[in-house]
Design a protein around this motif. Structure first.
Motif, mmCIF file in Angstrom:
data_model
loop_
_atom_site.group_PDB
_atom_site.id
_atom_site.type_symbol
_atom_site.label_atom_id
_atom_site.label_comp_id
_atom_site.label_asym_id
_atom_site.label_seq_id
_atom_site.Cartn_x
_atom_site.Cartn_y
_atom_site.Cartn_z
ATOM 1 N N UNK A 326 0.815 -1.220 0.000
ATOM 2 C CA UNK A 326 0.000 0.000 0.000
ATOM 3 C C UNK A 326 0.846 1.266 0.000
ATOM 4 N N UNK A 327 2.141 1.127 -0.111
ATOM 5 C CA UNK A 327 3.041 2.271 0.002
ATOM 6 C C UNK A 327 2.742 3.310 -1.070
ATOM 7 N N UNK A 328 2.599 4.569 -0.618
ATOM 8 C CA UNK A 328 2.230 5.665 -1.501
ATOM 9 C C UNK A 328 3.308 6.729 -1.583
ATOM 10 N N UNK A 329 3.949 7.008 -0.463
ATOM 11 C CA UNK A 329 4.991 8.036 -0.393
ATOM 12 C C UNK A 329 6.225 7.440 0.267
ATOM 13 N N UNK A 330 7.386 7.613 -0.392
ATOM 14 C CA UNK A 330 8.646 7.082 0.119
ATOM 15 C C UNK A 330 9.697 8.185 0.091
ATOM 16 N N UNK A 331 10.313 8.453 1.238
ATOM 17 C CA UNK A 331 11.342 9.487 1.346
ATOM 18 C C UNK A 331 12.677 8.841 1.682
ATOM 19 N N UNK A 332 13.601 8.864 0.710
ATOM 20 C CA UNK A 332 14.954 8.325 0.895
ATOM 21 C C UNK A 332 15.998 9.426 0.729
ATOM 22 N N UNK A 333 15.611 10.659 0.903
ATOM 23 C CA UNK A 333 16.534 11.777 0.705
ATOM 24 C C UNK A 333 17.603 11.822 1.797
ATOM 25 N N UNK A 340 20.123 1.866 -7.264
ATOM 26 C CA UNK A 340 18.742 1.450 -7.027
ATOM 27 C C UNK A 340 18.437 0.280 -7.951
ATOM 28 N N UNK A 341 18.048 -0.818 -7.371
ATOM 29 C CA UNK A 341 17.717 -1.990 -8.187
ATOM 30 C C UNK A 341 16.550 -1.650 -9.109
ATOM 31 N N UNK A 342 16.585 -2.076 -10.375
ATOM 32 C CA UNK A 342 15.506 -1.739 -11.319
ATOM 33 C C UNK A 342 14.123 -2.138 -10.841
ATOM 34 N N UNK A 343 14.034 -3.172 -10.002
ATOM 35 C CA UNK A 343 12.744 -3.633 -9.503
ATOM 36 C C UNK A 343 12.582 -3.357 -8.002
ATOM 37 N N UNK A 344 13.277 -2.336 -7.517
ATOM 38 C CA UNK A 344 13.259 -2.039 -6.080
ATOM 39 C C UNK A 344 11.863 -1.745 -5.569
ATOM 40 N N UNK A 345 11.019 -1.133 -6.406
ATOM 41 C CA UNK A 345 9.684 -0.734 -5.956
ATOM 42 C C UNK A 345 8.579 -1.589 -6.572
ATOM 43 N N UNK A 346 8.934 -2.708 -7.138
ATOM 44 C CA UNK A 346 7.951 -3.544 -7.838
ATOM 45 C C UNK A 346 6.875 -4.098 -6.914
ATOM 46 N N UNK A 347 7.179 -4.204 -5.608
ATOM 47 C CA UNK A 347 6.187 -4.717 -4.653
ATOM 48 C C UNK A 347 5.279 -3.617 -4.117
ATOM 49 N N UNK A 348 5.440 -2.407 -4.645
ATOM 50 C CA UNK A 348 4.633 -1.271 -4.193
ATOM 51 C C UNK A 348 3.912 -0.650 -5.391
ATOM 52 N N UNK A 349 2.906 -1.316 -5.912
ATOM 53 C CA UNK A 349 2.244 -0.836 -7.138
ATOM 54 C C UNK A 349 1.499 0.480 -6.968
ATOM 55 N N UNK A 369 9.474 3.135 -14.489
ATOM 56 C CA UNK A 369 8.563 3.635 -13.451
ATOM 57 C C UNK A 369 7.269 2.838 -13.401
ATOM 58 N N UNK A 370 6.726 2.709 -12.194
ATOM 59 C CA UNK A 370 5.444 2.043 -12.016
ATOM 60 C C UNK A 370 4.330 2.899 -12.604
ATOM 61 N N UNK A 371 3.219 2.303 -12.976
ATOM 62 C CA UNK A 371 2.149 3.059 -13.643
ATOM 63 C C UNK A 371 1.639 4.254 -12.853
ATOM 64 N N UNK A 372 1.581 4.146 -11.509
ATOM 65 C CA UNK A 372 1.017 5.227 -10.706
ATOM 66 C C UNK A 372 2.075 6.194 -10.174
ATOM 67 N N UNK A 373 3.319 5.953 -10.463
ATOM 68 C CA UNK A 373 4.385 6.819 -9.964
ATOM 69 C C UNK A 373 4.323 8.158 -10.687
ATOM 70 N N UNK A 374 4.076 9.239 -9.946
ATOM 71 C CA UNK A 374 3.865 10.556 -10.519
ATOM 72 C C UNK A 374 5.094 11.447 -10.467
ATOM 73 N N UNK A 398 10.283 7.849 -17.707
ATOM 74 C CA UNK A 398 11.026 8.058 -16.464
ATOM 75 C C UNK A 398 11.461 9.511 -16.341
ATOM 76 N N UNK A 399 12.026 10.058 -17.410
ATOM 77 C CA UNK A 399 12.528 11.428 -17.347
ATOM 78 C C UNK A 399 11.403 12.421 -17.081
ATOM 79 N N UNK A 400 10.216 12.158 -17.584
ATOM 80 C CA UNK A 400 9.109 13.087 -17.434
ATOM 81 C C UNK A 400 8.618 13.216 -15.993
#
Length: 481
Positions: A326-333, A340-349, A369-374, A398-400
Motif C-alpha cells: 500500500x506504500x504511496x509516499x517514500x522518502x529516501x533523501x 537502485x535496483x531496477x525492480x526495487x519498488x515492484x512490490x509497491x504498485x 517507473x510504475x504506472x502510478x508513480x507521478x 522516467x525522465x518526465x
C-alpha cells in the motif's frame, strides 16, 4: 587459519539481515545507580512553603494559597466549605524541604480532585511509597521541573482513573521498569526534556499515545518489548539511551494491533525491525544510523508513508520494500544511495512519490517507473550527463516524472545539473540514430533551453583533467556554434 575463516564467514553472514540485539552500556548503568546514592536536594530555606493555585486552569475561579510545611495540615468547617468543590490544583514546591515530599496531605477532599500539577519539587524519598492513596478520581497528573531520587510502581498504585500523565523537564534517579504498570486506565503519556526514564509499554494495557521528546531513557529496546494492542501513536524525537539503540516494533496481539502512526526520529537507531502491524499507516525513522542491512519491514499491509531520510543507506534493494503493497509516499533523501535496483519498488504498485534528493546517484539504469508513480525528486545528485541524455530519449516516461530545481548556469541536461563521466567521446548521432531535424523538433517542445537549429554536428569531447579553467571546459563541450 581454518578457525579464522569460519569467524569471518559468520561475521559477514550476520550483516546480511537485521538482528536487533540490545547491548547495554554497563558503565552507564553504574552511573545511573550512583545517582540514587548521591542524590542531593538540600535547600537552604528559612521557611518551608508550598505555593498552591486552587481551581487551576478554571477561568475566573483561580486563587492562591500558601501551605506552611512546618505546620501540620489544619482542616475545619471553613476549609471544608472552601475546598469541597475544588477539582484542580497546581502546587509549587520550589520553596519546600526535600524531606517534605510533595505535601499532598495539605489538600482537602483528594477524592474530588481530577487535575493535579506538581512543579519545582526536589524530593529525596527514603523508600517508594504510595503518594496518591486517596486520589481515586485523578485524571491528569503533571510533574514539571521536578527531581525525584527513586520512583517505582508502588508510587502510582492508587490512581485507577488516571488517563493522562505528563513528565516535563524532570530528573529521576532510579525509575524501575514496572513504574507505570498499575496505571490501568492511562491513555496518553507525554515525556519531554527528562532524564532517567525507564518503563515498559506493554504494561500500559489501555494506552493510546506515547510521546517522548528530547529525553534520556535507560533502555529504549525494553520500552518497545511488546506494543499494547490499544496503542495507536508512538512519537519519539531526539531520545538518547544507555545502550546501543536497537528496537523491534511488534504487537503482543498481531490481529488486534491498533498502531497507526510511528515516528522514532533522531535517536541514533542502528537497527530496526517493524513487523506484523497490520494497521500501520505512517512510519518515520529519519535522522538515525540505519542502512539497508539494518532494517526489516515485514507484514505491513496498510503502510502508506515511509520516511527513511537522513540515514546511511547506500543502495536500495528489492527486498527492502517487499511488504509495502500500500506504500504511496517514500522518502529516501539525504542518504548515500548510489544504486537502485531496477525492480526495487515492484512490490509497491500504489507508489506515487519517491524522494531521492541529496544522494550519490549517477544513473538509474534499466529502471522502469510504475504506472502510478507521478514524481521522483532527484535534486542534488551527481547525475551523469550522458545517461540523462540517453534516458530522455529512450526512457521518456522516467525522465518526465523527474522533479528538480532547474539551473542553466551550470552544465545540465534540460536544467538538471550533471557531470561528464569517464567516456572520452560520443557522437550526437549515436547511439540514438536520430536525424538532426528530428532531434530539433523534439527539443522545440521544451522551450526552456536554447535550441541550435543550424551548424554542423560536432563530437562531444571530454576535456582533459589537467585543464585548470572551468570556463574553458564549458566552452569545449558545446555542440554548435
Amino acid at each position: 587459519m581454518i578457525v579464522l575463516q569460519v569467524v569471518v564467514i559468520m561475521l559477514l553472514t550476520s550483516r546480511k539481515s537485521a538482528n536487533c540485539q540490545s547491548v547495554v552500556n554497563h558503565n552507564n548503568e553504574s552511573v545511573n545507580l550512583s545517582t540514587q546514592n548521591d542524590w542531593r536536594c538540600a535547600r537552604l530555606l528559612n521557611h518551608c512553603l508550598i505555593v498552591t493555585t486552587v481551581n487551576y486552569r478554571v477561568p475566573g475561579k483561580e486563587f492562591a494559597i500558601n501551605f506552611d510545611c512546618n505546620v501540620h495540615p489544619v482542616k475545619n468547617a471553613h476549609s471544608d466549605k472552601v475546598f469541597r468543590k475544588v477539582t484542580s490544583y497546581r502546587m509549587d514546591g520550589r520553596n519546600a524541604y526535600s524531606d517534605t515530599g510533595f505535601g499532598l496531605e495539605y489538600l482537602s477532599f483528594p477524592d474530588k480532585i481530577t487535575t493535579l500539577v506538581l512543579h519545582g519539587y526536589c524530593v529525596r524519598m527514603q523508600r517508594a511509597v504510595p503518594l496518591y492513596r486517596d486520589f481515586h478520581n485523578l485524571e491528569l497528573l503533571e510533574l514539571i521541573n521536578c527531581s525525584v531520587n527513586h520512583i517505582n510502581g508502588d508510587v502510582f498504585q492508587d490512581l485507577p482513573k488516571l488517563q493522562k500523565l505528563v513528565l516535563n523537564s524532570s530528573t529521576f534517579g532510579v525509575m524501575t521498569h514496572d513504574v507505570f504498570h498499575k496505571l490501568i486506565q492511562l491513555k496518553e503519556m507525554f515525556i519531554e526534556n527528562c532524564t532517567g526514564i525507564q518503563f515498559t509499554a506493554s504494561d500500559l494495557v489501555n494506552i493510546q499515545l506515547i510521546a517522548v521528546r528530547n529525553s534520556t531513557v535507560y533502555q529504549i529496546s525494553s520500552i518497545f518489548d511488546y506494543l499494547p494492542s490499544t496503542l495507536k501513536t508512538i512519537n519519539f524525537v531526539n531520545v538518547l539511551t544507555h545502550e546501543i539503540p536497537n528496537i523491534t516494533l511488534r504487537s503482543s496481539d498481531e490481529e488486534q494491533s491498533a498502531v497507526e502512526d510511528v515516528a522514532v526520529v533522531q535517536s541514533l537507531l542502528s537497527c530496526v525491525i517493524v513487523k506484523s502491524l497490520p494497521r500501520l499507516i505512517s512510519l518515520n525513522l529519519s535522522r538515525n544510523s540505519l542502512s539497508e542491512n539494518s532494517i526489516v519491514l515485514h507484514n505491513l499491509p496498510s503502510l502508506v508513508t515511509l520516511v527513511l531520510s537522513h540515514n546511511g543507506f547506500n543502495q536500495v534493494s528489492v527486498a527492502l520494500f517487499a511488504s509495502g503493497s500500500s506504500l504511496n509516499v517514500l522518502d529516501l533523501s539525504h542518504n548515500q544511495i548510489s544504486y537502485i535496483h531496477p525492480k526495487a519498488f515492484s512490490s509497491s504498485p500504489l507508489l506515487r512519490m519517491v524522494n531521492l534528493s541529496y544522494n550519490l546517484l549517477l544513473s538509474m539504469e534499466n529502471f522502469s517507473p510504475l504506472p502510478r508513480l507521478e514524481r521522483i525528486e532527484i535534486d542534488k545528485n551527481p547525475w551523469d550527463c550522458l545517461w540523462l541524455t540517453k534516458c530522455r530519449v529512450i526512457n521518456p516516461s522516467l525522465f518526465e516524472i523527474f522533479r528538480y530545481s532547474k539551473r542553466y548556469d551550470v552544465l545540465s541536461v534540460w536544467g538538471l545539473p550533471c557531470r561528464l563521466e569517464d567516456t572520452k567521446e560520443i557522437s550526437t548521432s549515436l547511439p540514438f540514430d536520430r536525424s538532426e531535424e528530428t532531434i530539433a523538433d523534439s527539443v522545440s517542445a521544451y522551450p526552456q533551453g536554447k535550441i541550435f537549429t543550424k551548424g554542423r554536428k560536432e563530437s562531444i569531447v571530454q576535456p582533459l583533467s589537467t585543464a585548470t579553467n572551468s570556463l574553458k571546459i564549458l566552452i569545449t563541450i558545446s555542440v554548435s556554434y
